[in-house]
Design a protein around this motif. Sequence first.
Motif, PDB file in Angstrom:
ATOM      1  N   UNK A  86      37.916  20.030  45.253  1.00  0.00           N
ATOM      2  CA  UNK A  86      36.893  20.827  45.929  1.00  0.00           C
ATOM      3  C   UNK A  86      35.770  21.210  44.986  1.00  0.00           C
ATOM      4  N   UNK A  87      34.595  21.434  45.565  1.00  0.00           N
ATOM      5  CA  UNK A  87      33.454  21.956  44.811  1.00  0.00           C
ATOM      6  C   UNK A  87      33.426  23.479  44.955  1.00  0.00           C
ATOM      7  N   UNK A  88      32.568  24.125  44.170  1.00  0.00           N
ATOM      8  CA  UNK A  88      32.517  25.590  44.166  1.00  0.00           C
ATOM      9  C   UNK A  88      32.108  26.191  45.500  1.00  0.00           C
ATOM     10  N   UNK A  89      31.417  25.421  46.319  1.00  0.00           N
ATOM     11  CA  UNK A  89      31.023  25.925  47.636  1.00  0.00           C
ATOM     12  C   UNK A  89      32.230  26.472  48.382  1.00  0.00           C
ATOM     13  N   UNK A  90      33.390  25.855  48.135  1.00  0.00           N
ATOM     14  CA  UNK A  90      34.589  26.230  48.888  1.00  0.00           C
ATOM     15  C   UNK A  90      35.587  27.023  48.059  1.00  0.00           C
ATOM     16  N   UNK A  91      35.170  27.455  46.873  1.00  0.00           N
ATOM     17  CA  UNK A  91      36.123  28.129  45.979  1.00  0.00           C
ATOM     18  C   UNK A  91      36.745  29.359  46.614  1.00  0.00           C
ATOM     19  N   UNK A  92      35.980  30.049  47.466  1.00  0.00           N
ATOM     20  CA  UNK A  92      36.508  31.292  48.026  1.00  0.00           C
ATOM     21  C   UNK A  92      36.960  31.145  49.465  1.00  0.00           C
ATOM     22  N   UNK A  93      36.671  30.018  50.069  1.00  0.00           N
ATOM     23  CA  UNK A  93      37.067  29.857  51.461  1.00  0.00           C
ATOM     24  C   UNK A  93      38.428  29.223  51.619  1.00  0.00           C
ATOM     25  N   UNK A  94      39.094  28.977  50.503  1.00  0.00           N
ATOM     26  CA  UNK A  94      40.393  28.304  50.562  1.00  0.00           C
ATOM     27  C   UNK A  94      41.495  29.312  50.267  1.00  0.00           C
ATOM     28  N   UNK A  95      42.339  29.524  51.235  1.00  0.00           N
ATOM     29  CA  UNK A  95      43.495  30.402  51.022  1.00  0.00           C
ATOM     30  C   UNK A  95      44.746  29.603  51.370  1.00  0.00           C
ATOM     31  N   UNK A  96      45.528  29.278  50.364  1.00  0.00           N
ATOM     32  CA  UNK A  96      46.762  28.525  50.547  1.00  0.00           C
ATOM     33  C   UNK A  96      47.925  29.414  50.119  1.00  0.00           C
ATOM     34  N   UNK A  97      48.851  29.631  51.026  1.00  0.00           N
ATOM     35  CA  UNK A  97      50.019  30.438  50.684  1.00  0.00           C
ATOM     36  C   UNK A  97      50.821  29.764  49.572  1.00  0.00           C
ATOM     37  N   UNK A  98      51.185  30.514  48.557  1.00  0.00           N
ATOM     38  CA  UNK A  98      52.068  30.058  47.481  1.00  0.00           C
ATOM     39  C   UNK A  98      51.504  28.854  46.718  1.00  0.00           C
ATOM     40  N   UNK A  99      50.178  28.779  46.562  1.00  0.00           N
ATOM     41  CA  UNK A  99      49.582  27.678  45.798  1.00  0.00           C
ATOM     42  C   UNK A  99      49.966  27.822  44.324  1.00  0.00           C
ATOM     43  N   UNK A 100      50.662  26.825  43.742  1.00  0.00           N
ATOM     44  CA  UNK A 100      51.179  27.000  42.379  1.00  0.00           C
ATOM     45  C   UNK A 100      50.171  26.729  41.271  1.00  0.00           C
ATOM     46  N   UNK A 101      49.219  25.812  41.509  1.00  0.00           N
ATOM     47  CA  UNK A 101      48.384  25.339  40.396  1.00  0.00           C
ATOM     48  C   UNK A 101      46.926  25.137  40.816  1.00  0.00           C
ATOM     49  N   UNK A 102      46.031  25.564  39.941  1.00  0.00           N
ATOM     50  CA  UNK A 102      44.606  25.250  40.048  1.00  0.00           C
ATOM     51  C   UNK A 102      44.202  24.544  38.760  1.00  0.00           C
TER      52      UNK A 102
END
Length: 410
Positions: free
Chosen positions: A294-310
């Motif tokens: 993803x690009x930064x445009x979507x950095x805050x619109x993504x909410x994934x439960x229990x996301x382990x790694x960025x």
Amino acid sequence: MPYSNLPLCSEISTLLAANFKTLTEVQQLAIPSLLEKQDVLAIAQTGSGKTLAYGIALLEQVRLSPCTTQAIVLVPTRELAQQVSESLLPYANATDVSAISLCGGIDKDIQKQQLLLSPEILVATPGRLLDLLLDKAIDVSRLHTLVLDEADRLLDMGFWPDIQKIIELLPSKHQTAMFSATFSSELQTQAAPLLSEPKRIQTTVTNSLVEGIEETLYLVNKGSKANALISELKKNNWPQVLVFIDAKDNADALCKKLNKAGIVAAALHGNKSQQEREATLEQFKQKQVNVLIATDLLARGIHIEHLPVVINVELPSHAEAYVHRIGRTARAGEQGTAISLVCHGETEYLSAIRQLTQRELALQELEGFPVTDKPSSGQSKRAPRDKKANRRTQAKKSIKQFKSNTHHTK
């Protein structure tokens, strides 16, 4: 502090108790002030529960006198508008309150039809909301609350002129709440005229990061980043990984490389249609896609439960974006991992991030990927009279600064 300590209706209290054990810090501090109709300025790290902090207060206020639009929540992206709407939906249904999302990428006439049903809460992006206000499609005569969510991102993305026009079209007397993960001096200047003696809430040190995130930064050659990413993905075999990159074209190119390497990946950026973006995000949530780029445009619109790694394949040019990117993991008190692949050309970005977060963020070598690139001297970019400055720059960018510490930064 339990939810039962708040003056909330039984429908909301029951739902909250079924889903959460206790209030988060920002909820504990913000909800009472909002219910008392105070203006609020809340600086709270991403993943701290601020959507429900303002959402619950709005629903509690609106349910007492349902009528036409009473509250507007402004957010910077379509994805965030949808995420906020989905988060509020169960509570809105329980209290017989109508909340809808208004954003670009969806037929405006369809949205006008929805507005004829007089929804009490609107979650909107600034551009589309302004269009609908100018079209007189929204009755704001009884509006009492405006919430600016992700206020720093609204400012960074250039929405402030639209926000000022929107405010001119709203009733002069209304409650304003502003929520932001970071609070720059520029935002402070822009926010001041909008707030009247606000209750200031700061749940953590400004621009701080979630403590549950283990940060690791690797110094690699610029040309080795894709292979380094593939190596880390195969070695660790994480079920879900969110990868951040700067440019849309680079996102698509990296996606092709990962798929060719046998990794199920998809790209998410502004050139995709709304339908494509929603479908891709849903595939990632359902783990049909393992790696989302993803690009930064979507950095805050993504909410994934229990996301382990960025993973940051490229450091962001704006230091605040680093905070928001890695804040996609370790949400709601969980643990998470953030990895950044850094090349010599990103020295200035890293320095800005270190200054903003007040963290050491030491770089390590990545096994199997020796660094052969040299720090840029910058000579080709400067006039001959700046040779001394070139030498100073080169000295600053020496690899020595990168090897001062090789342990994991937490």
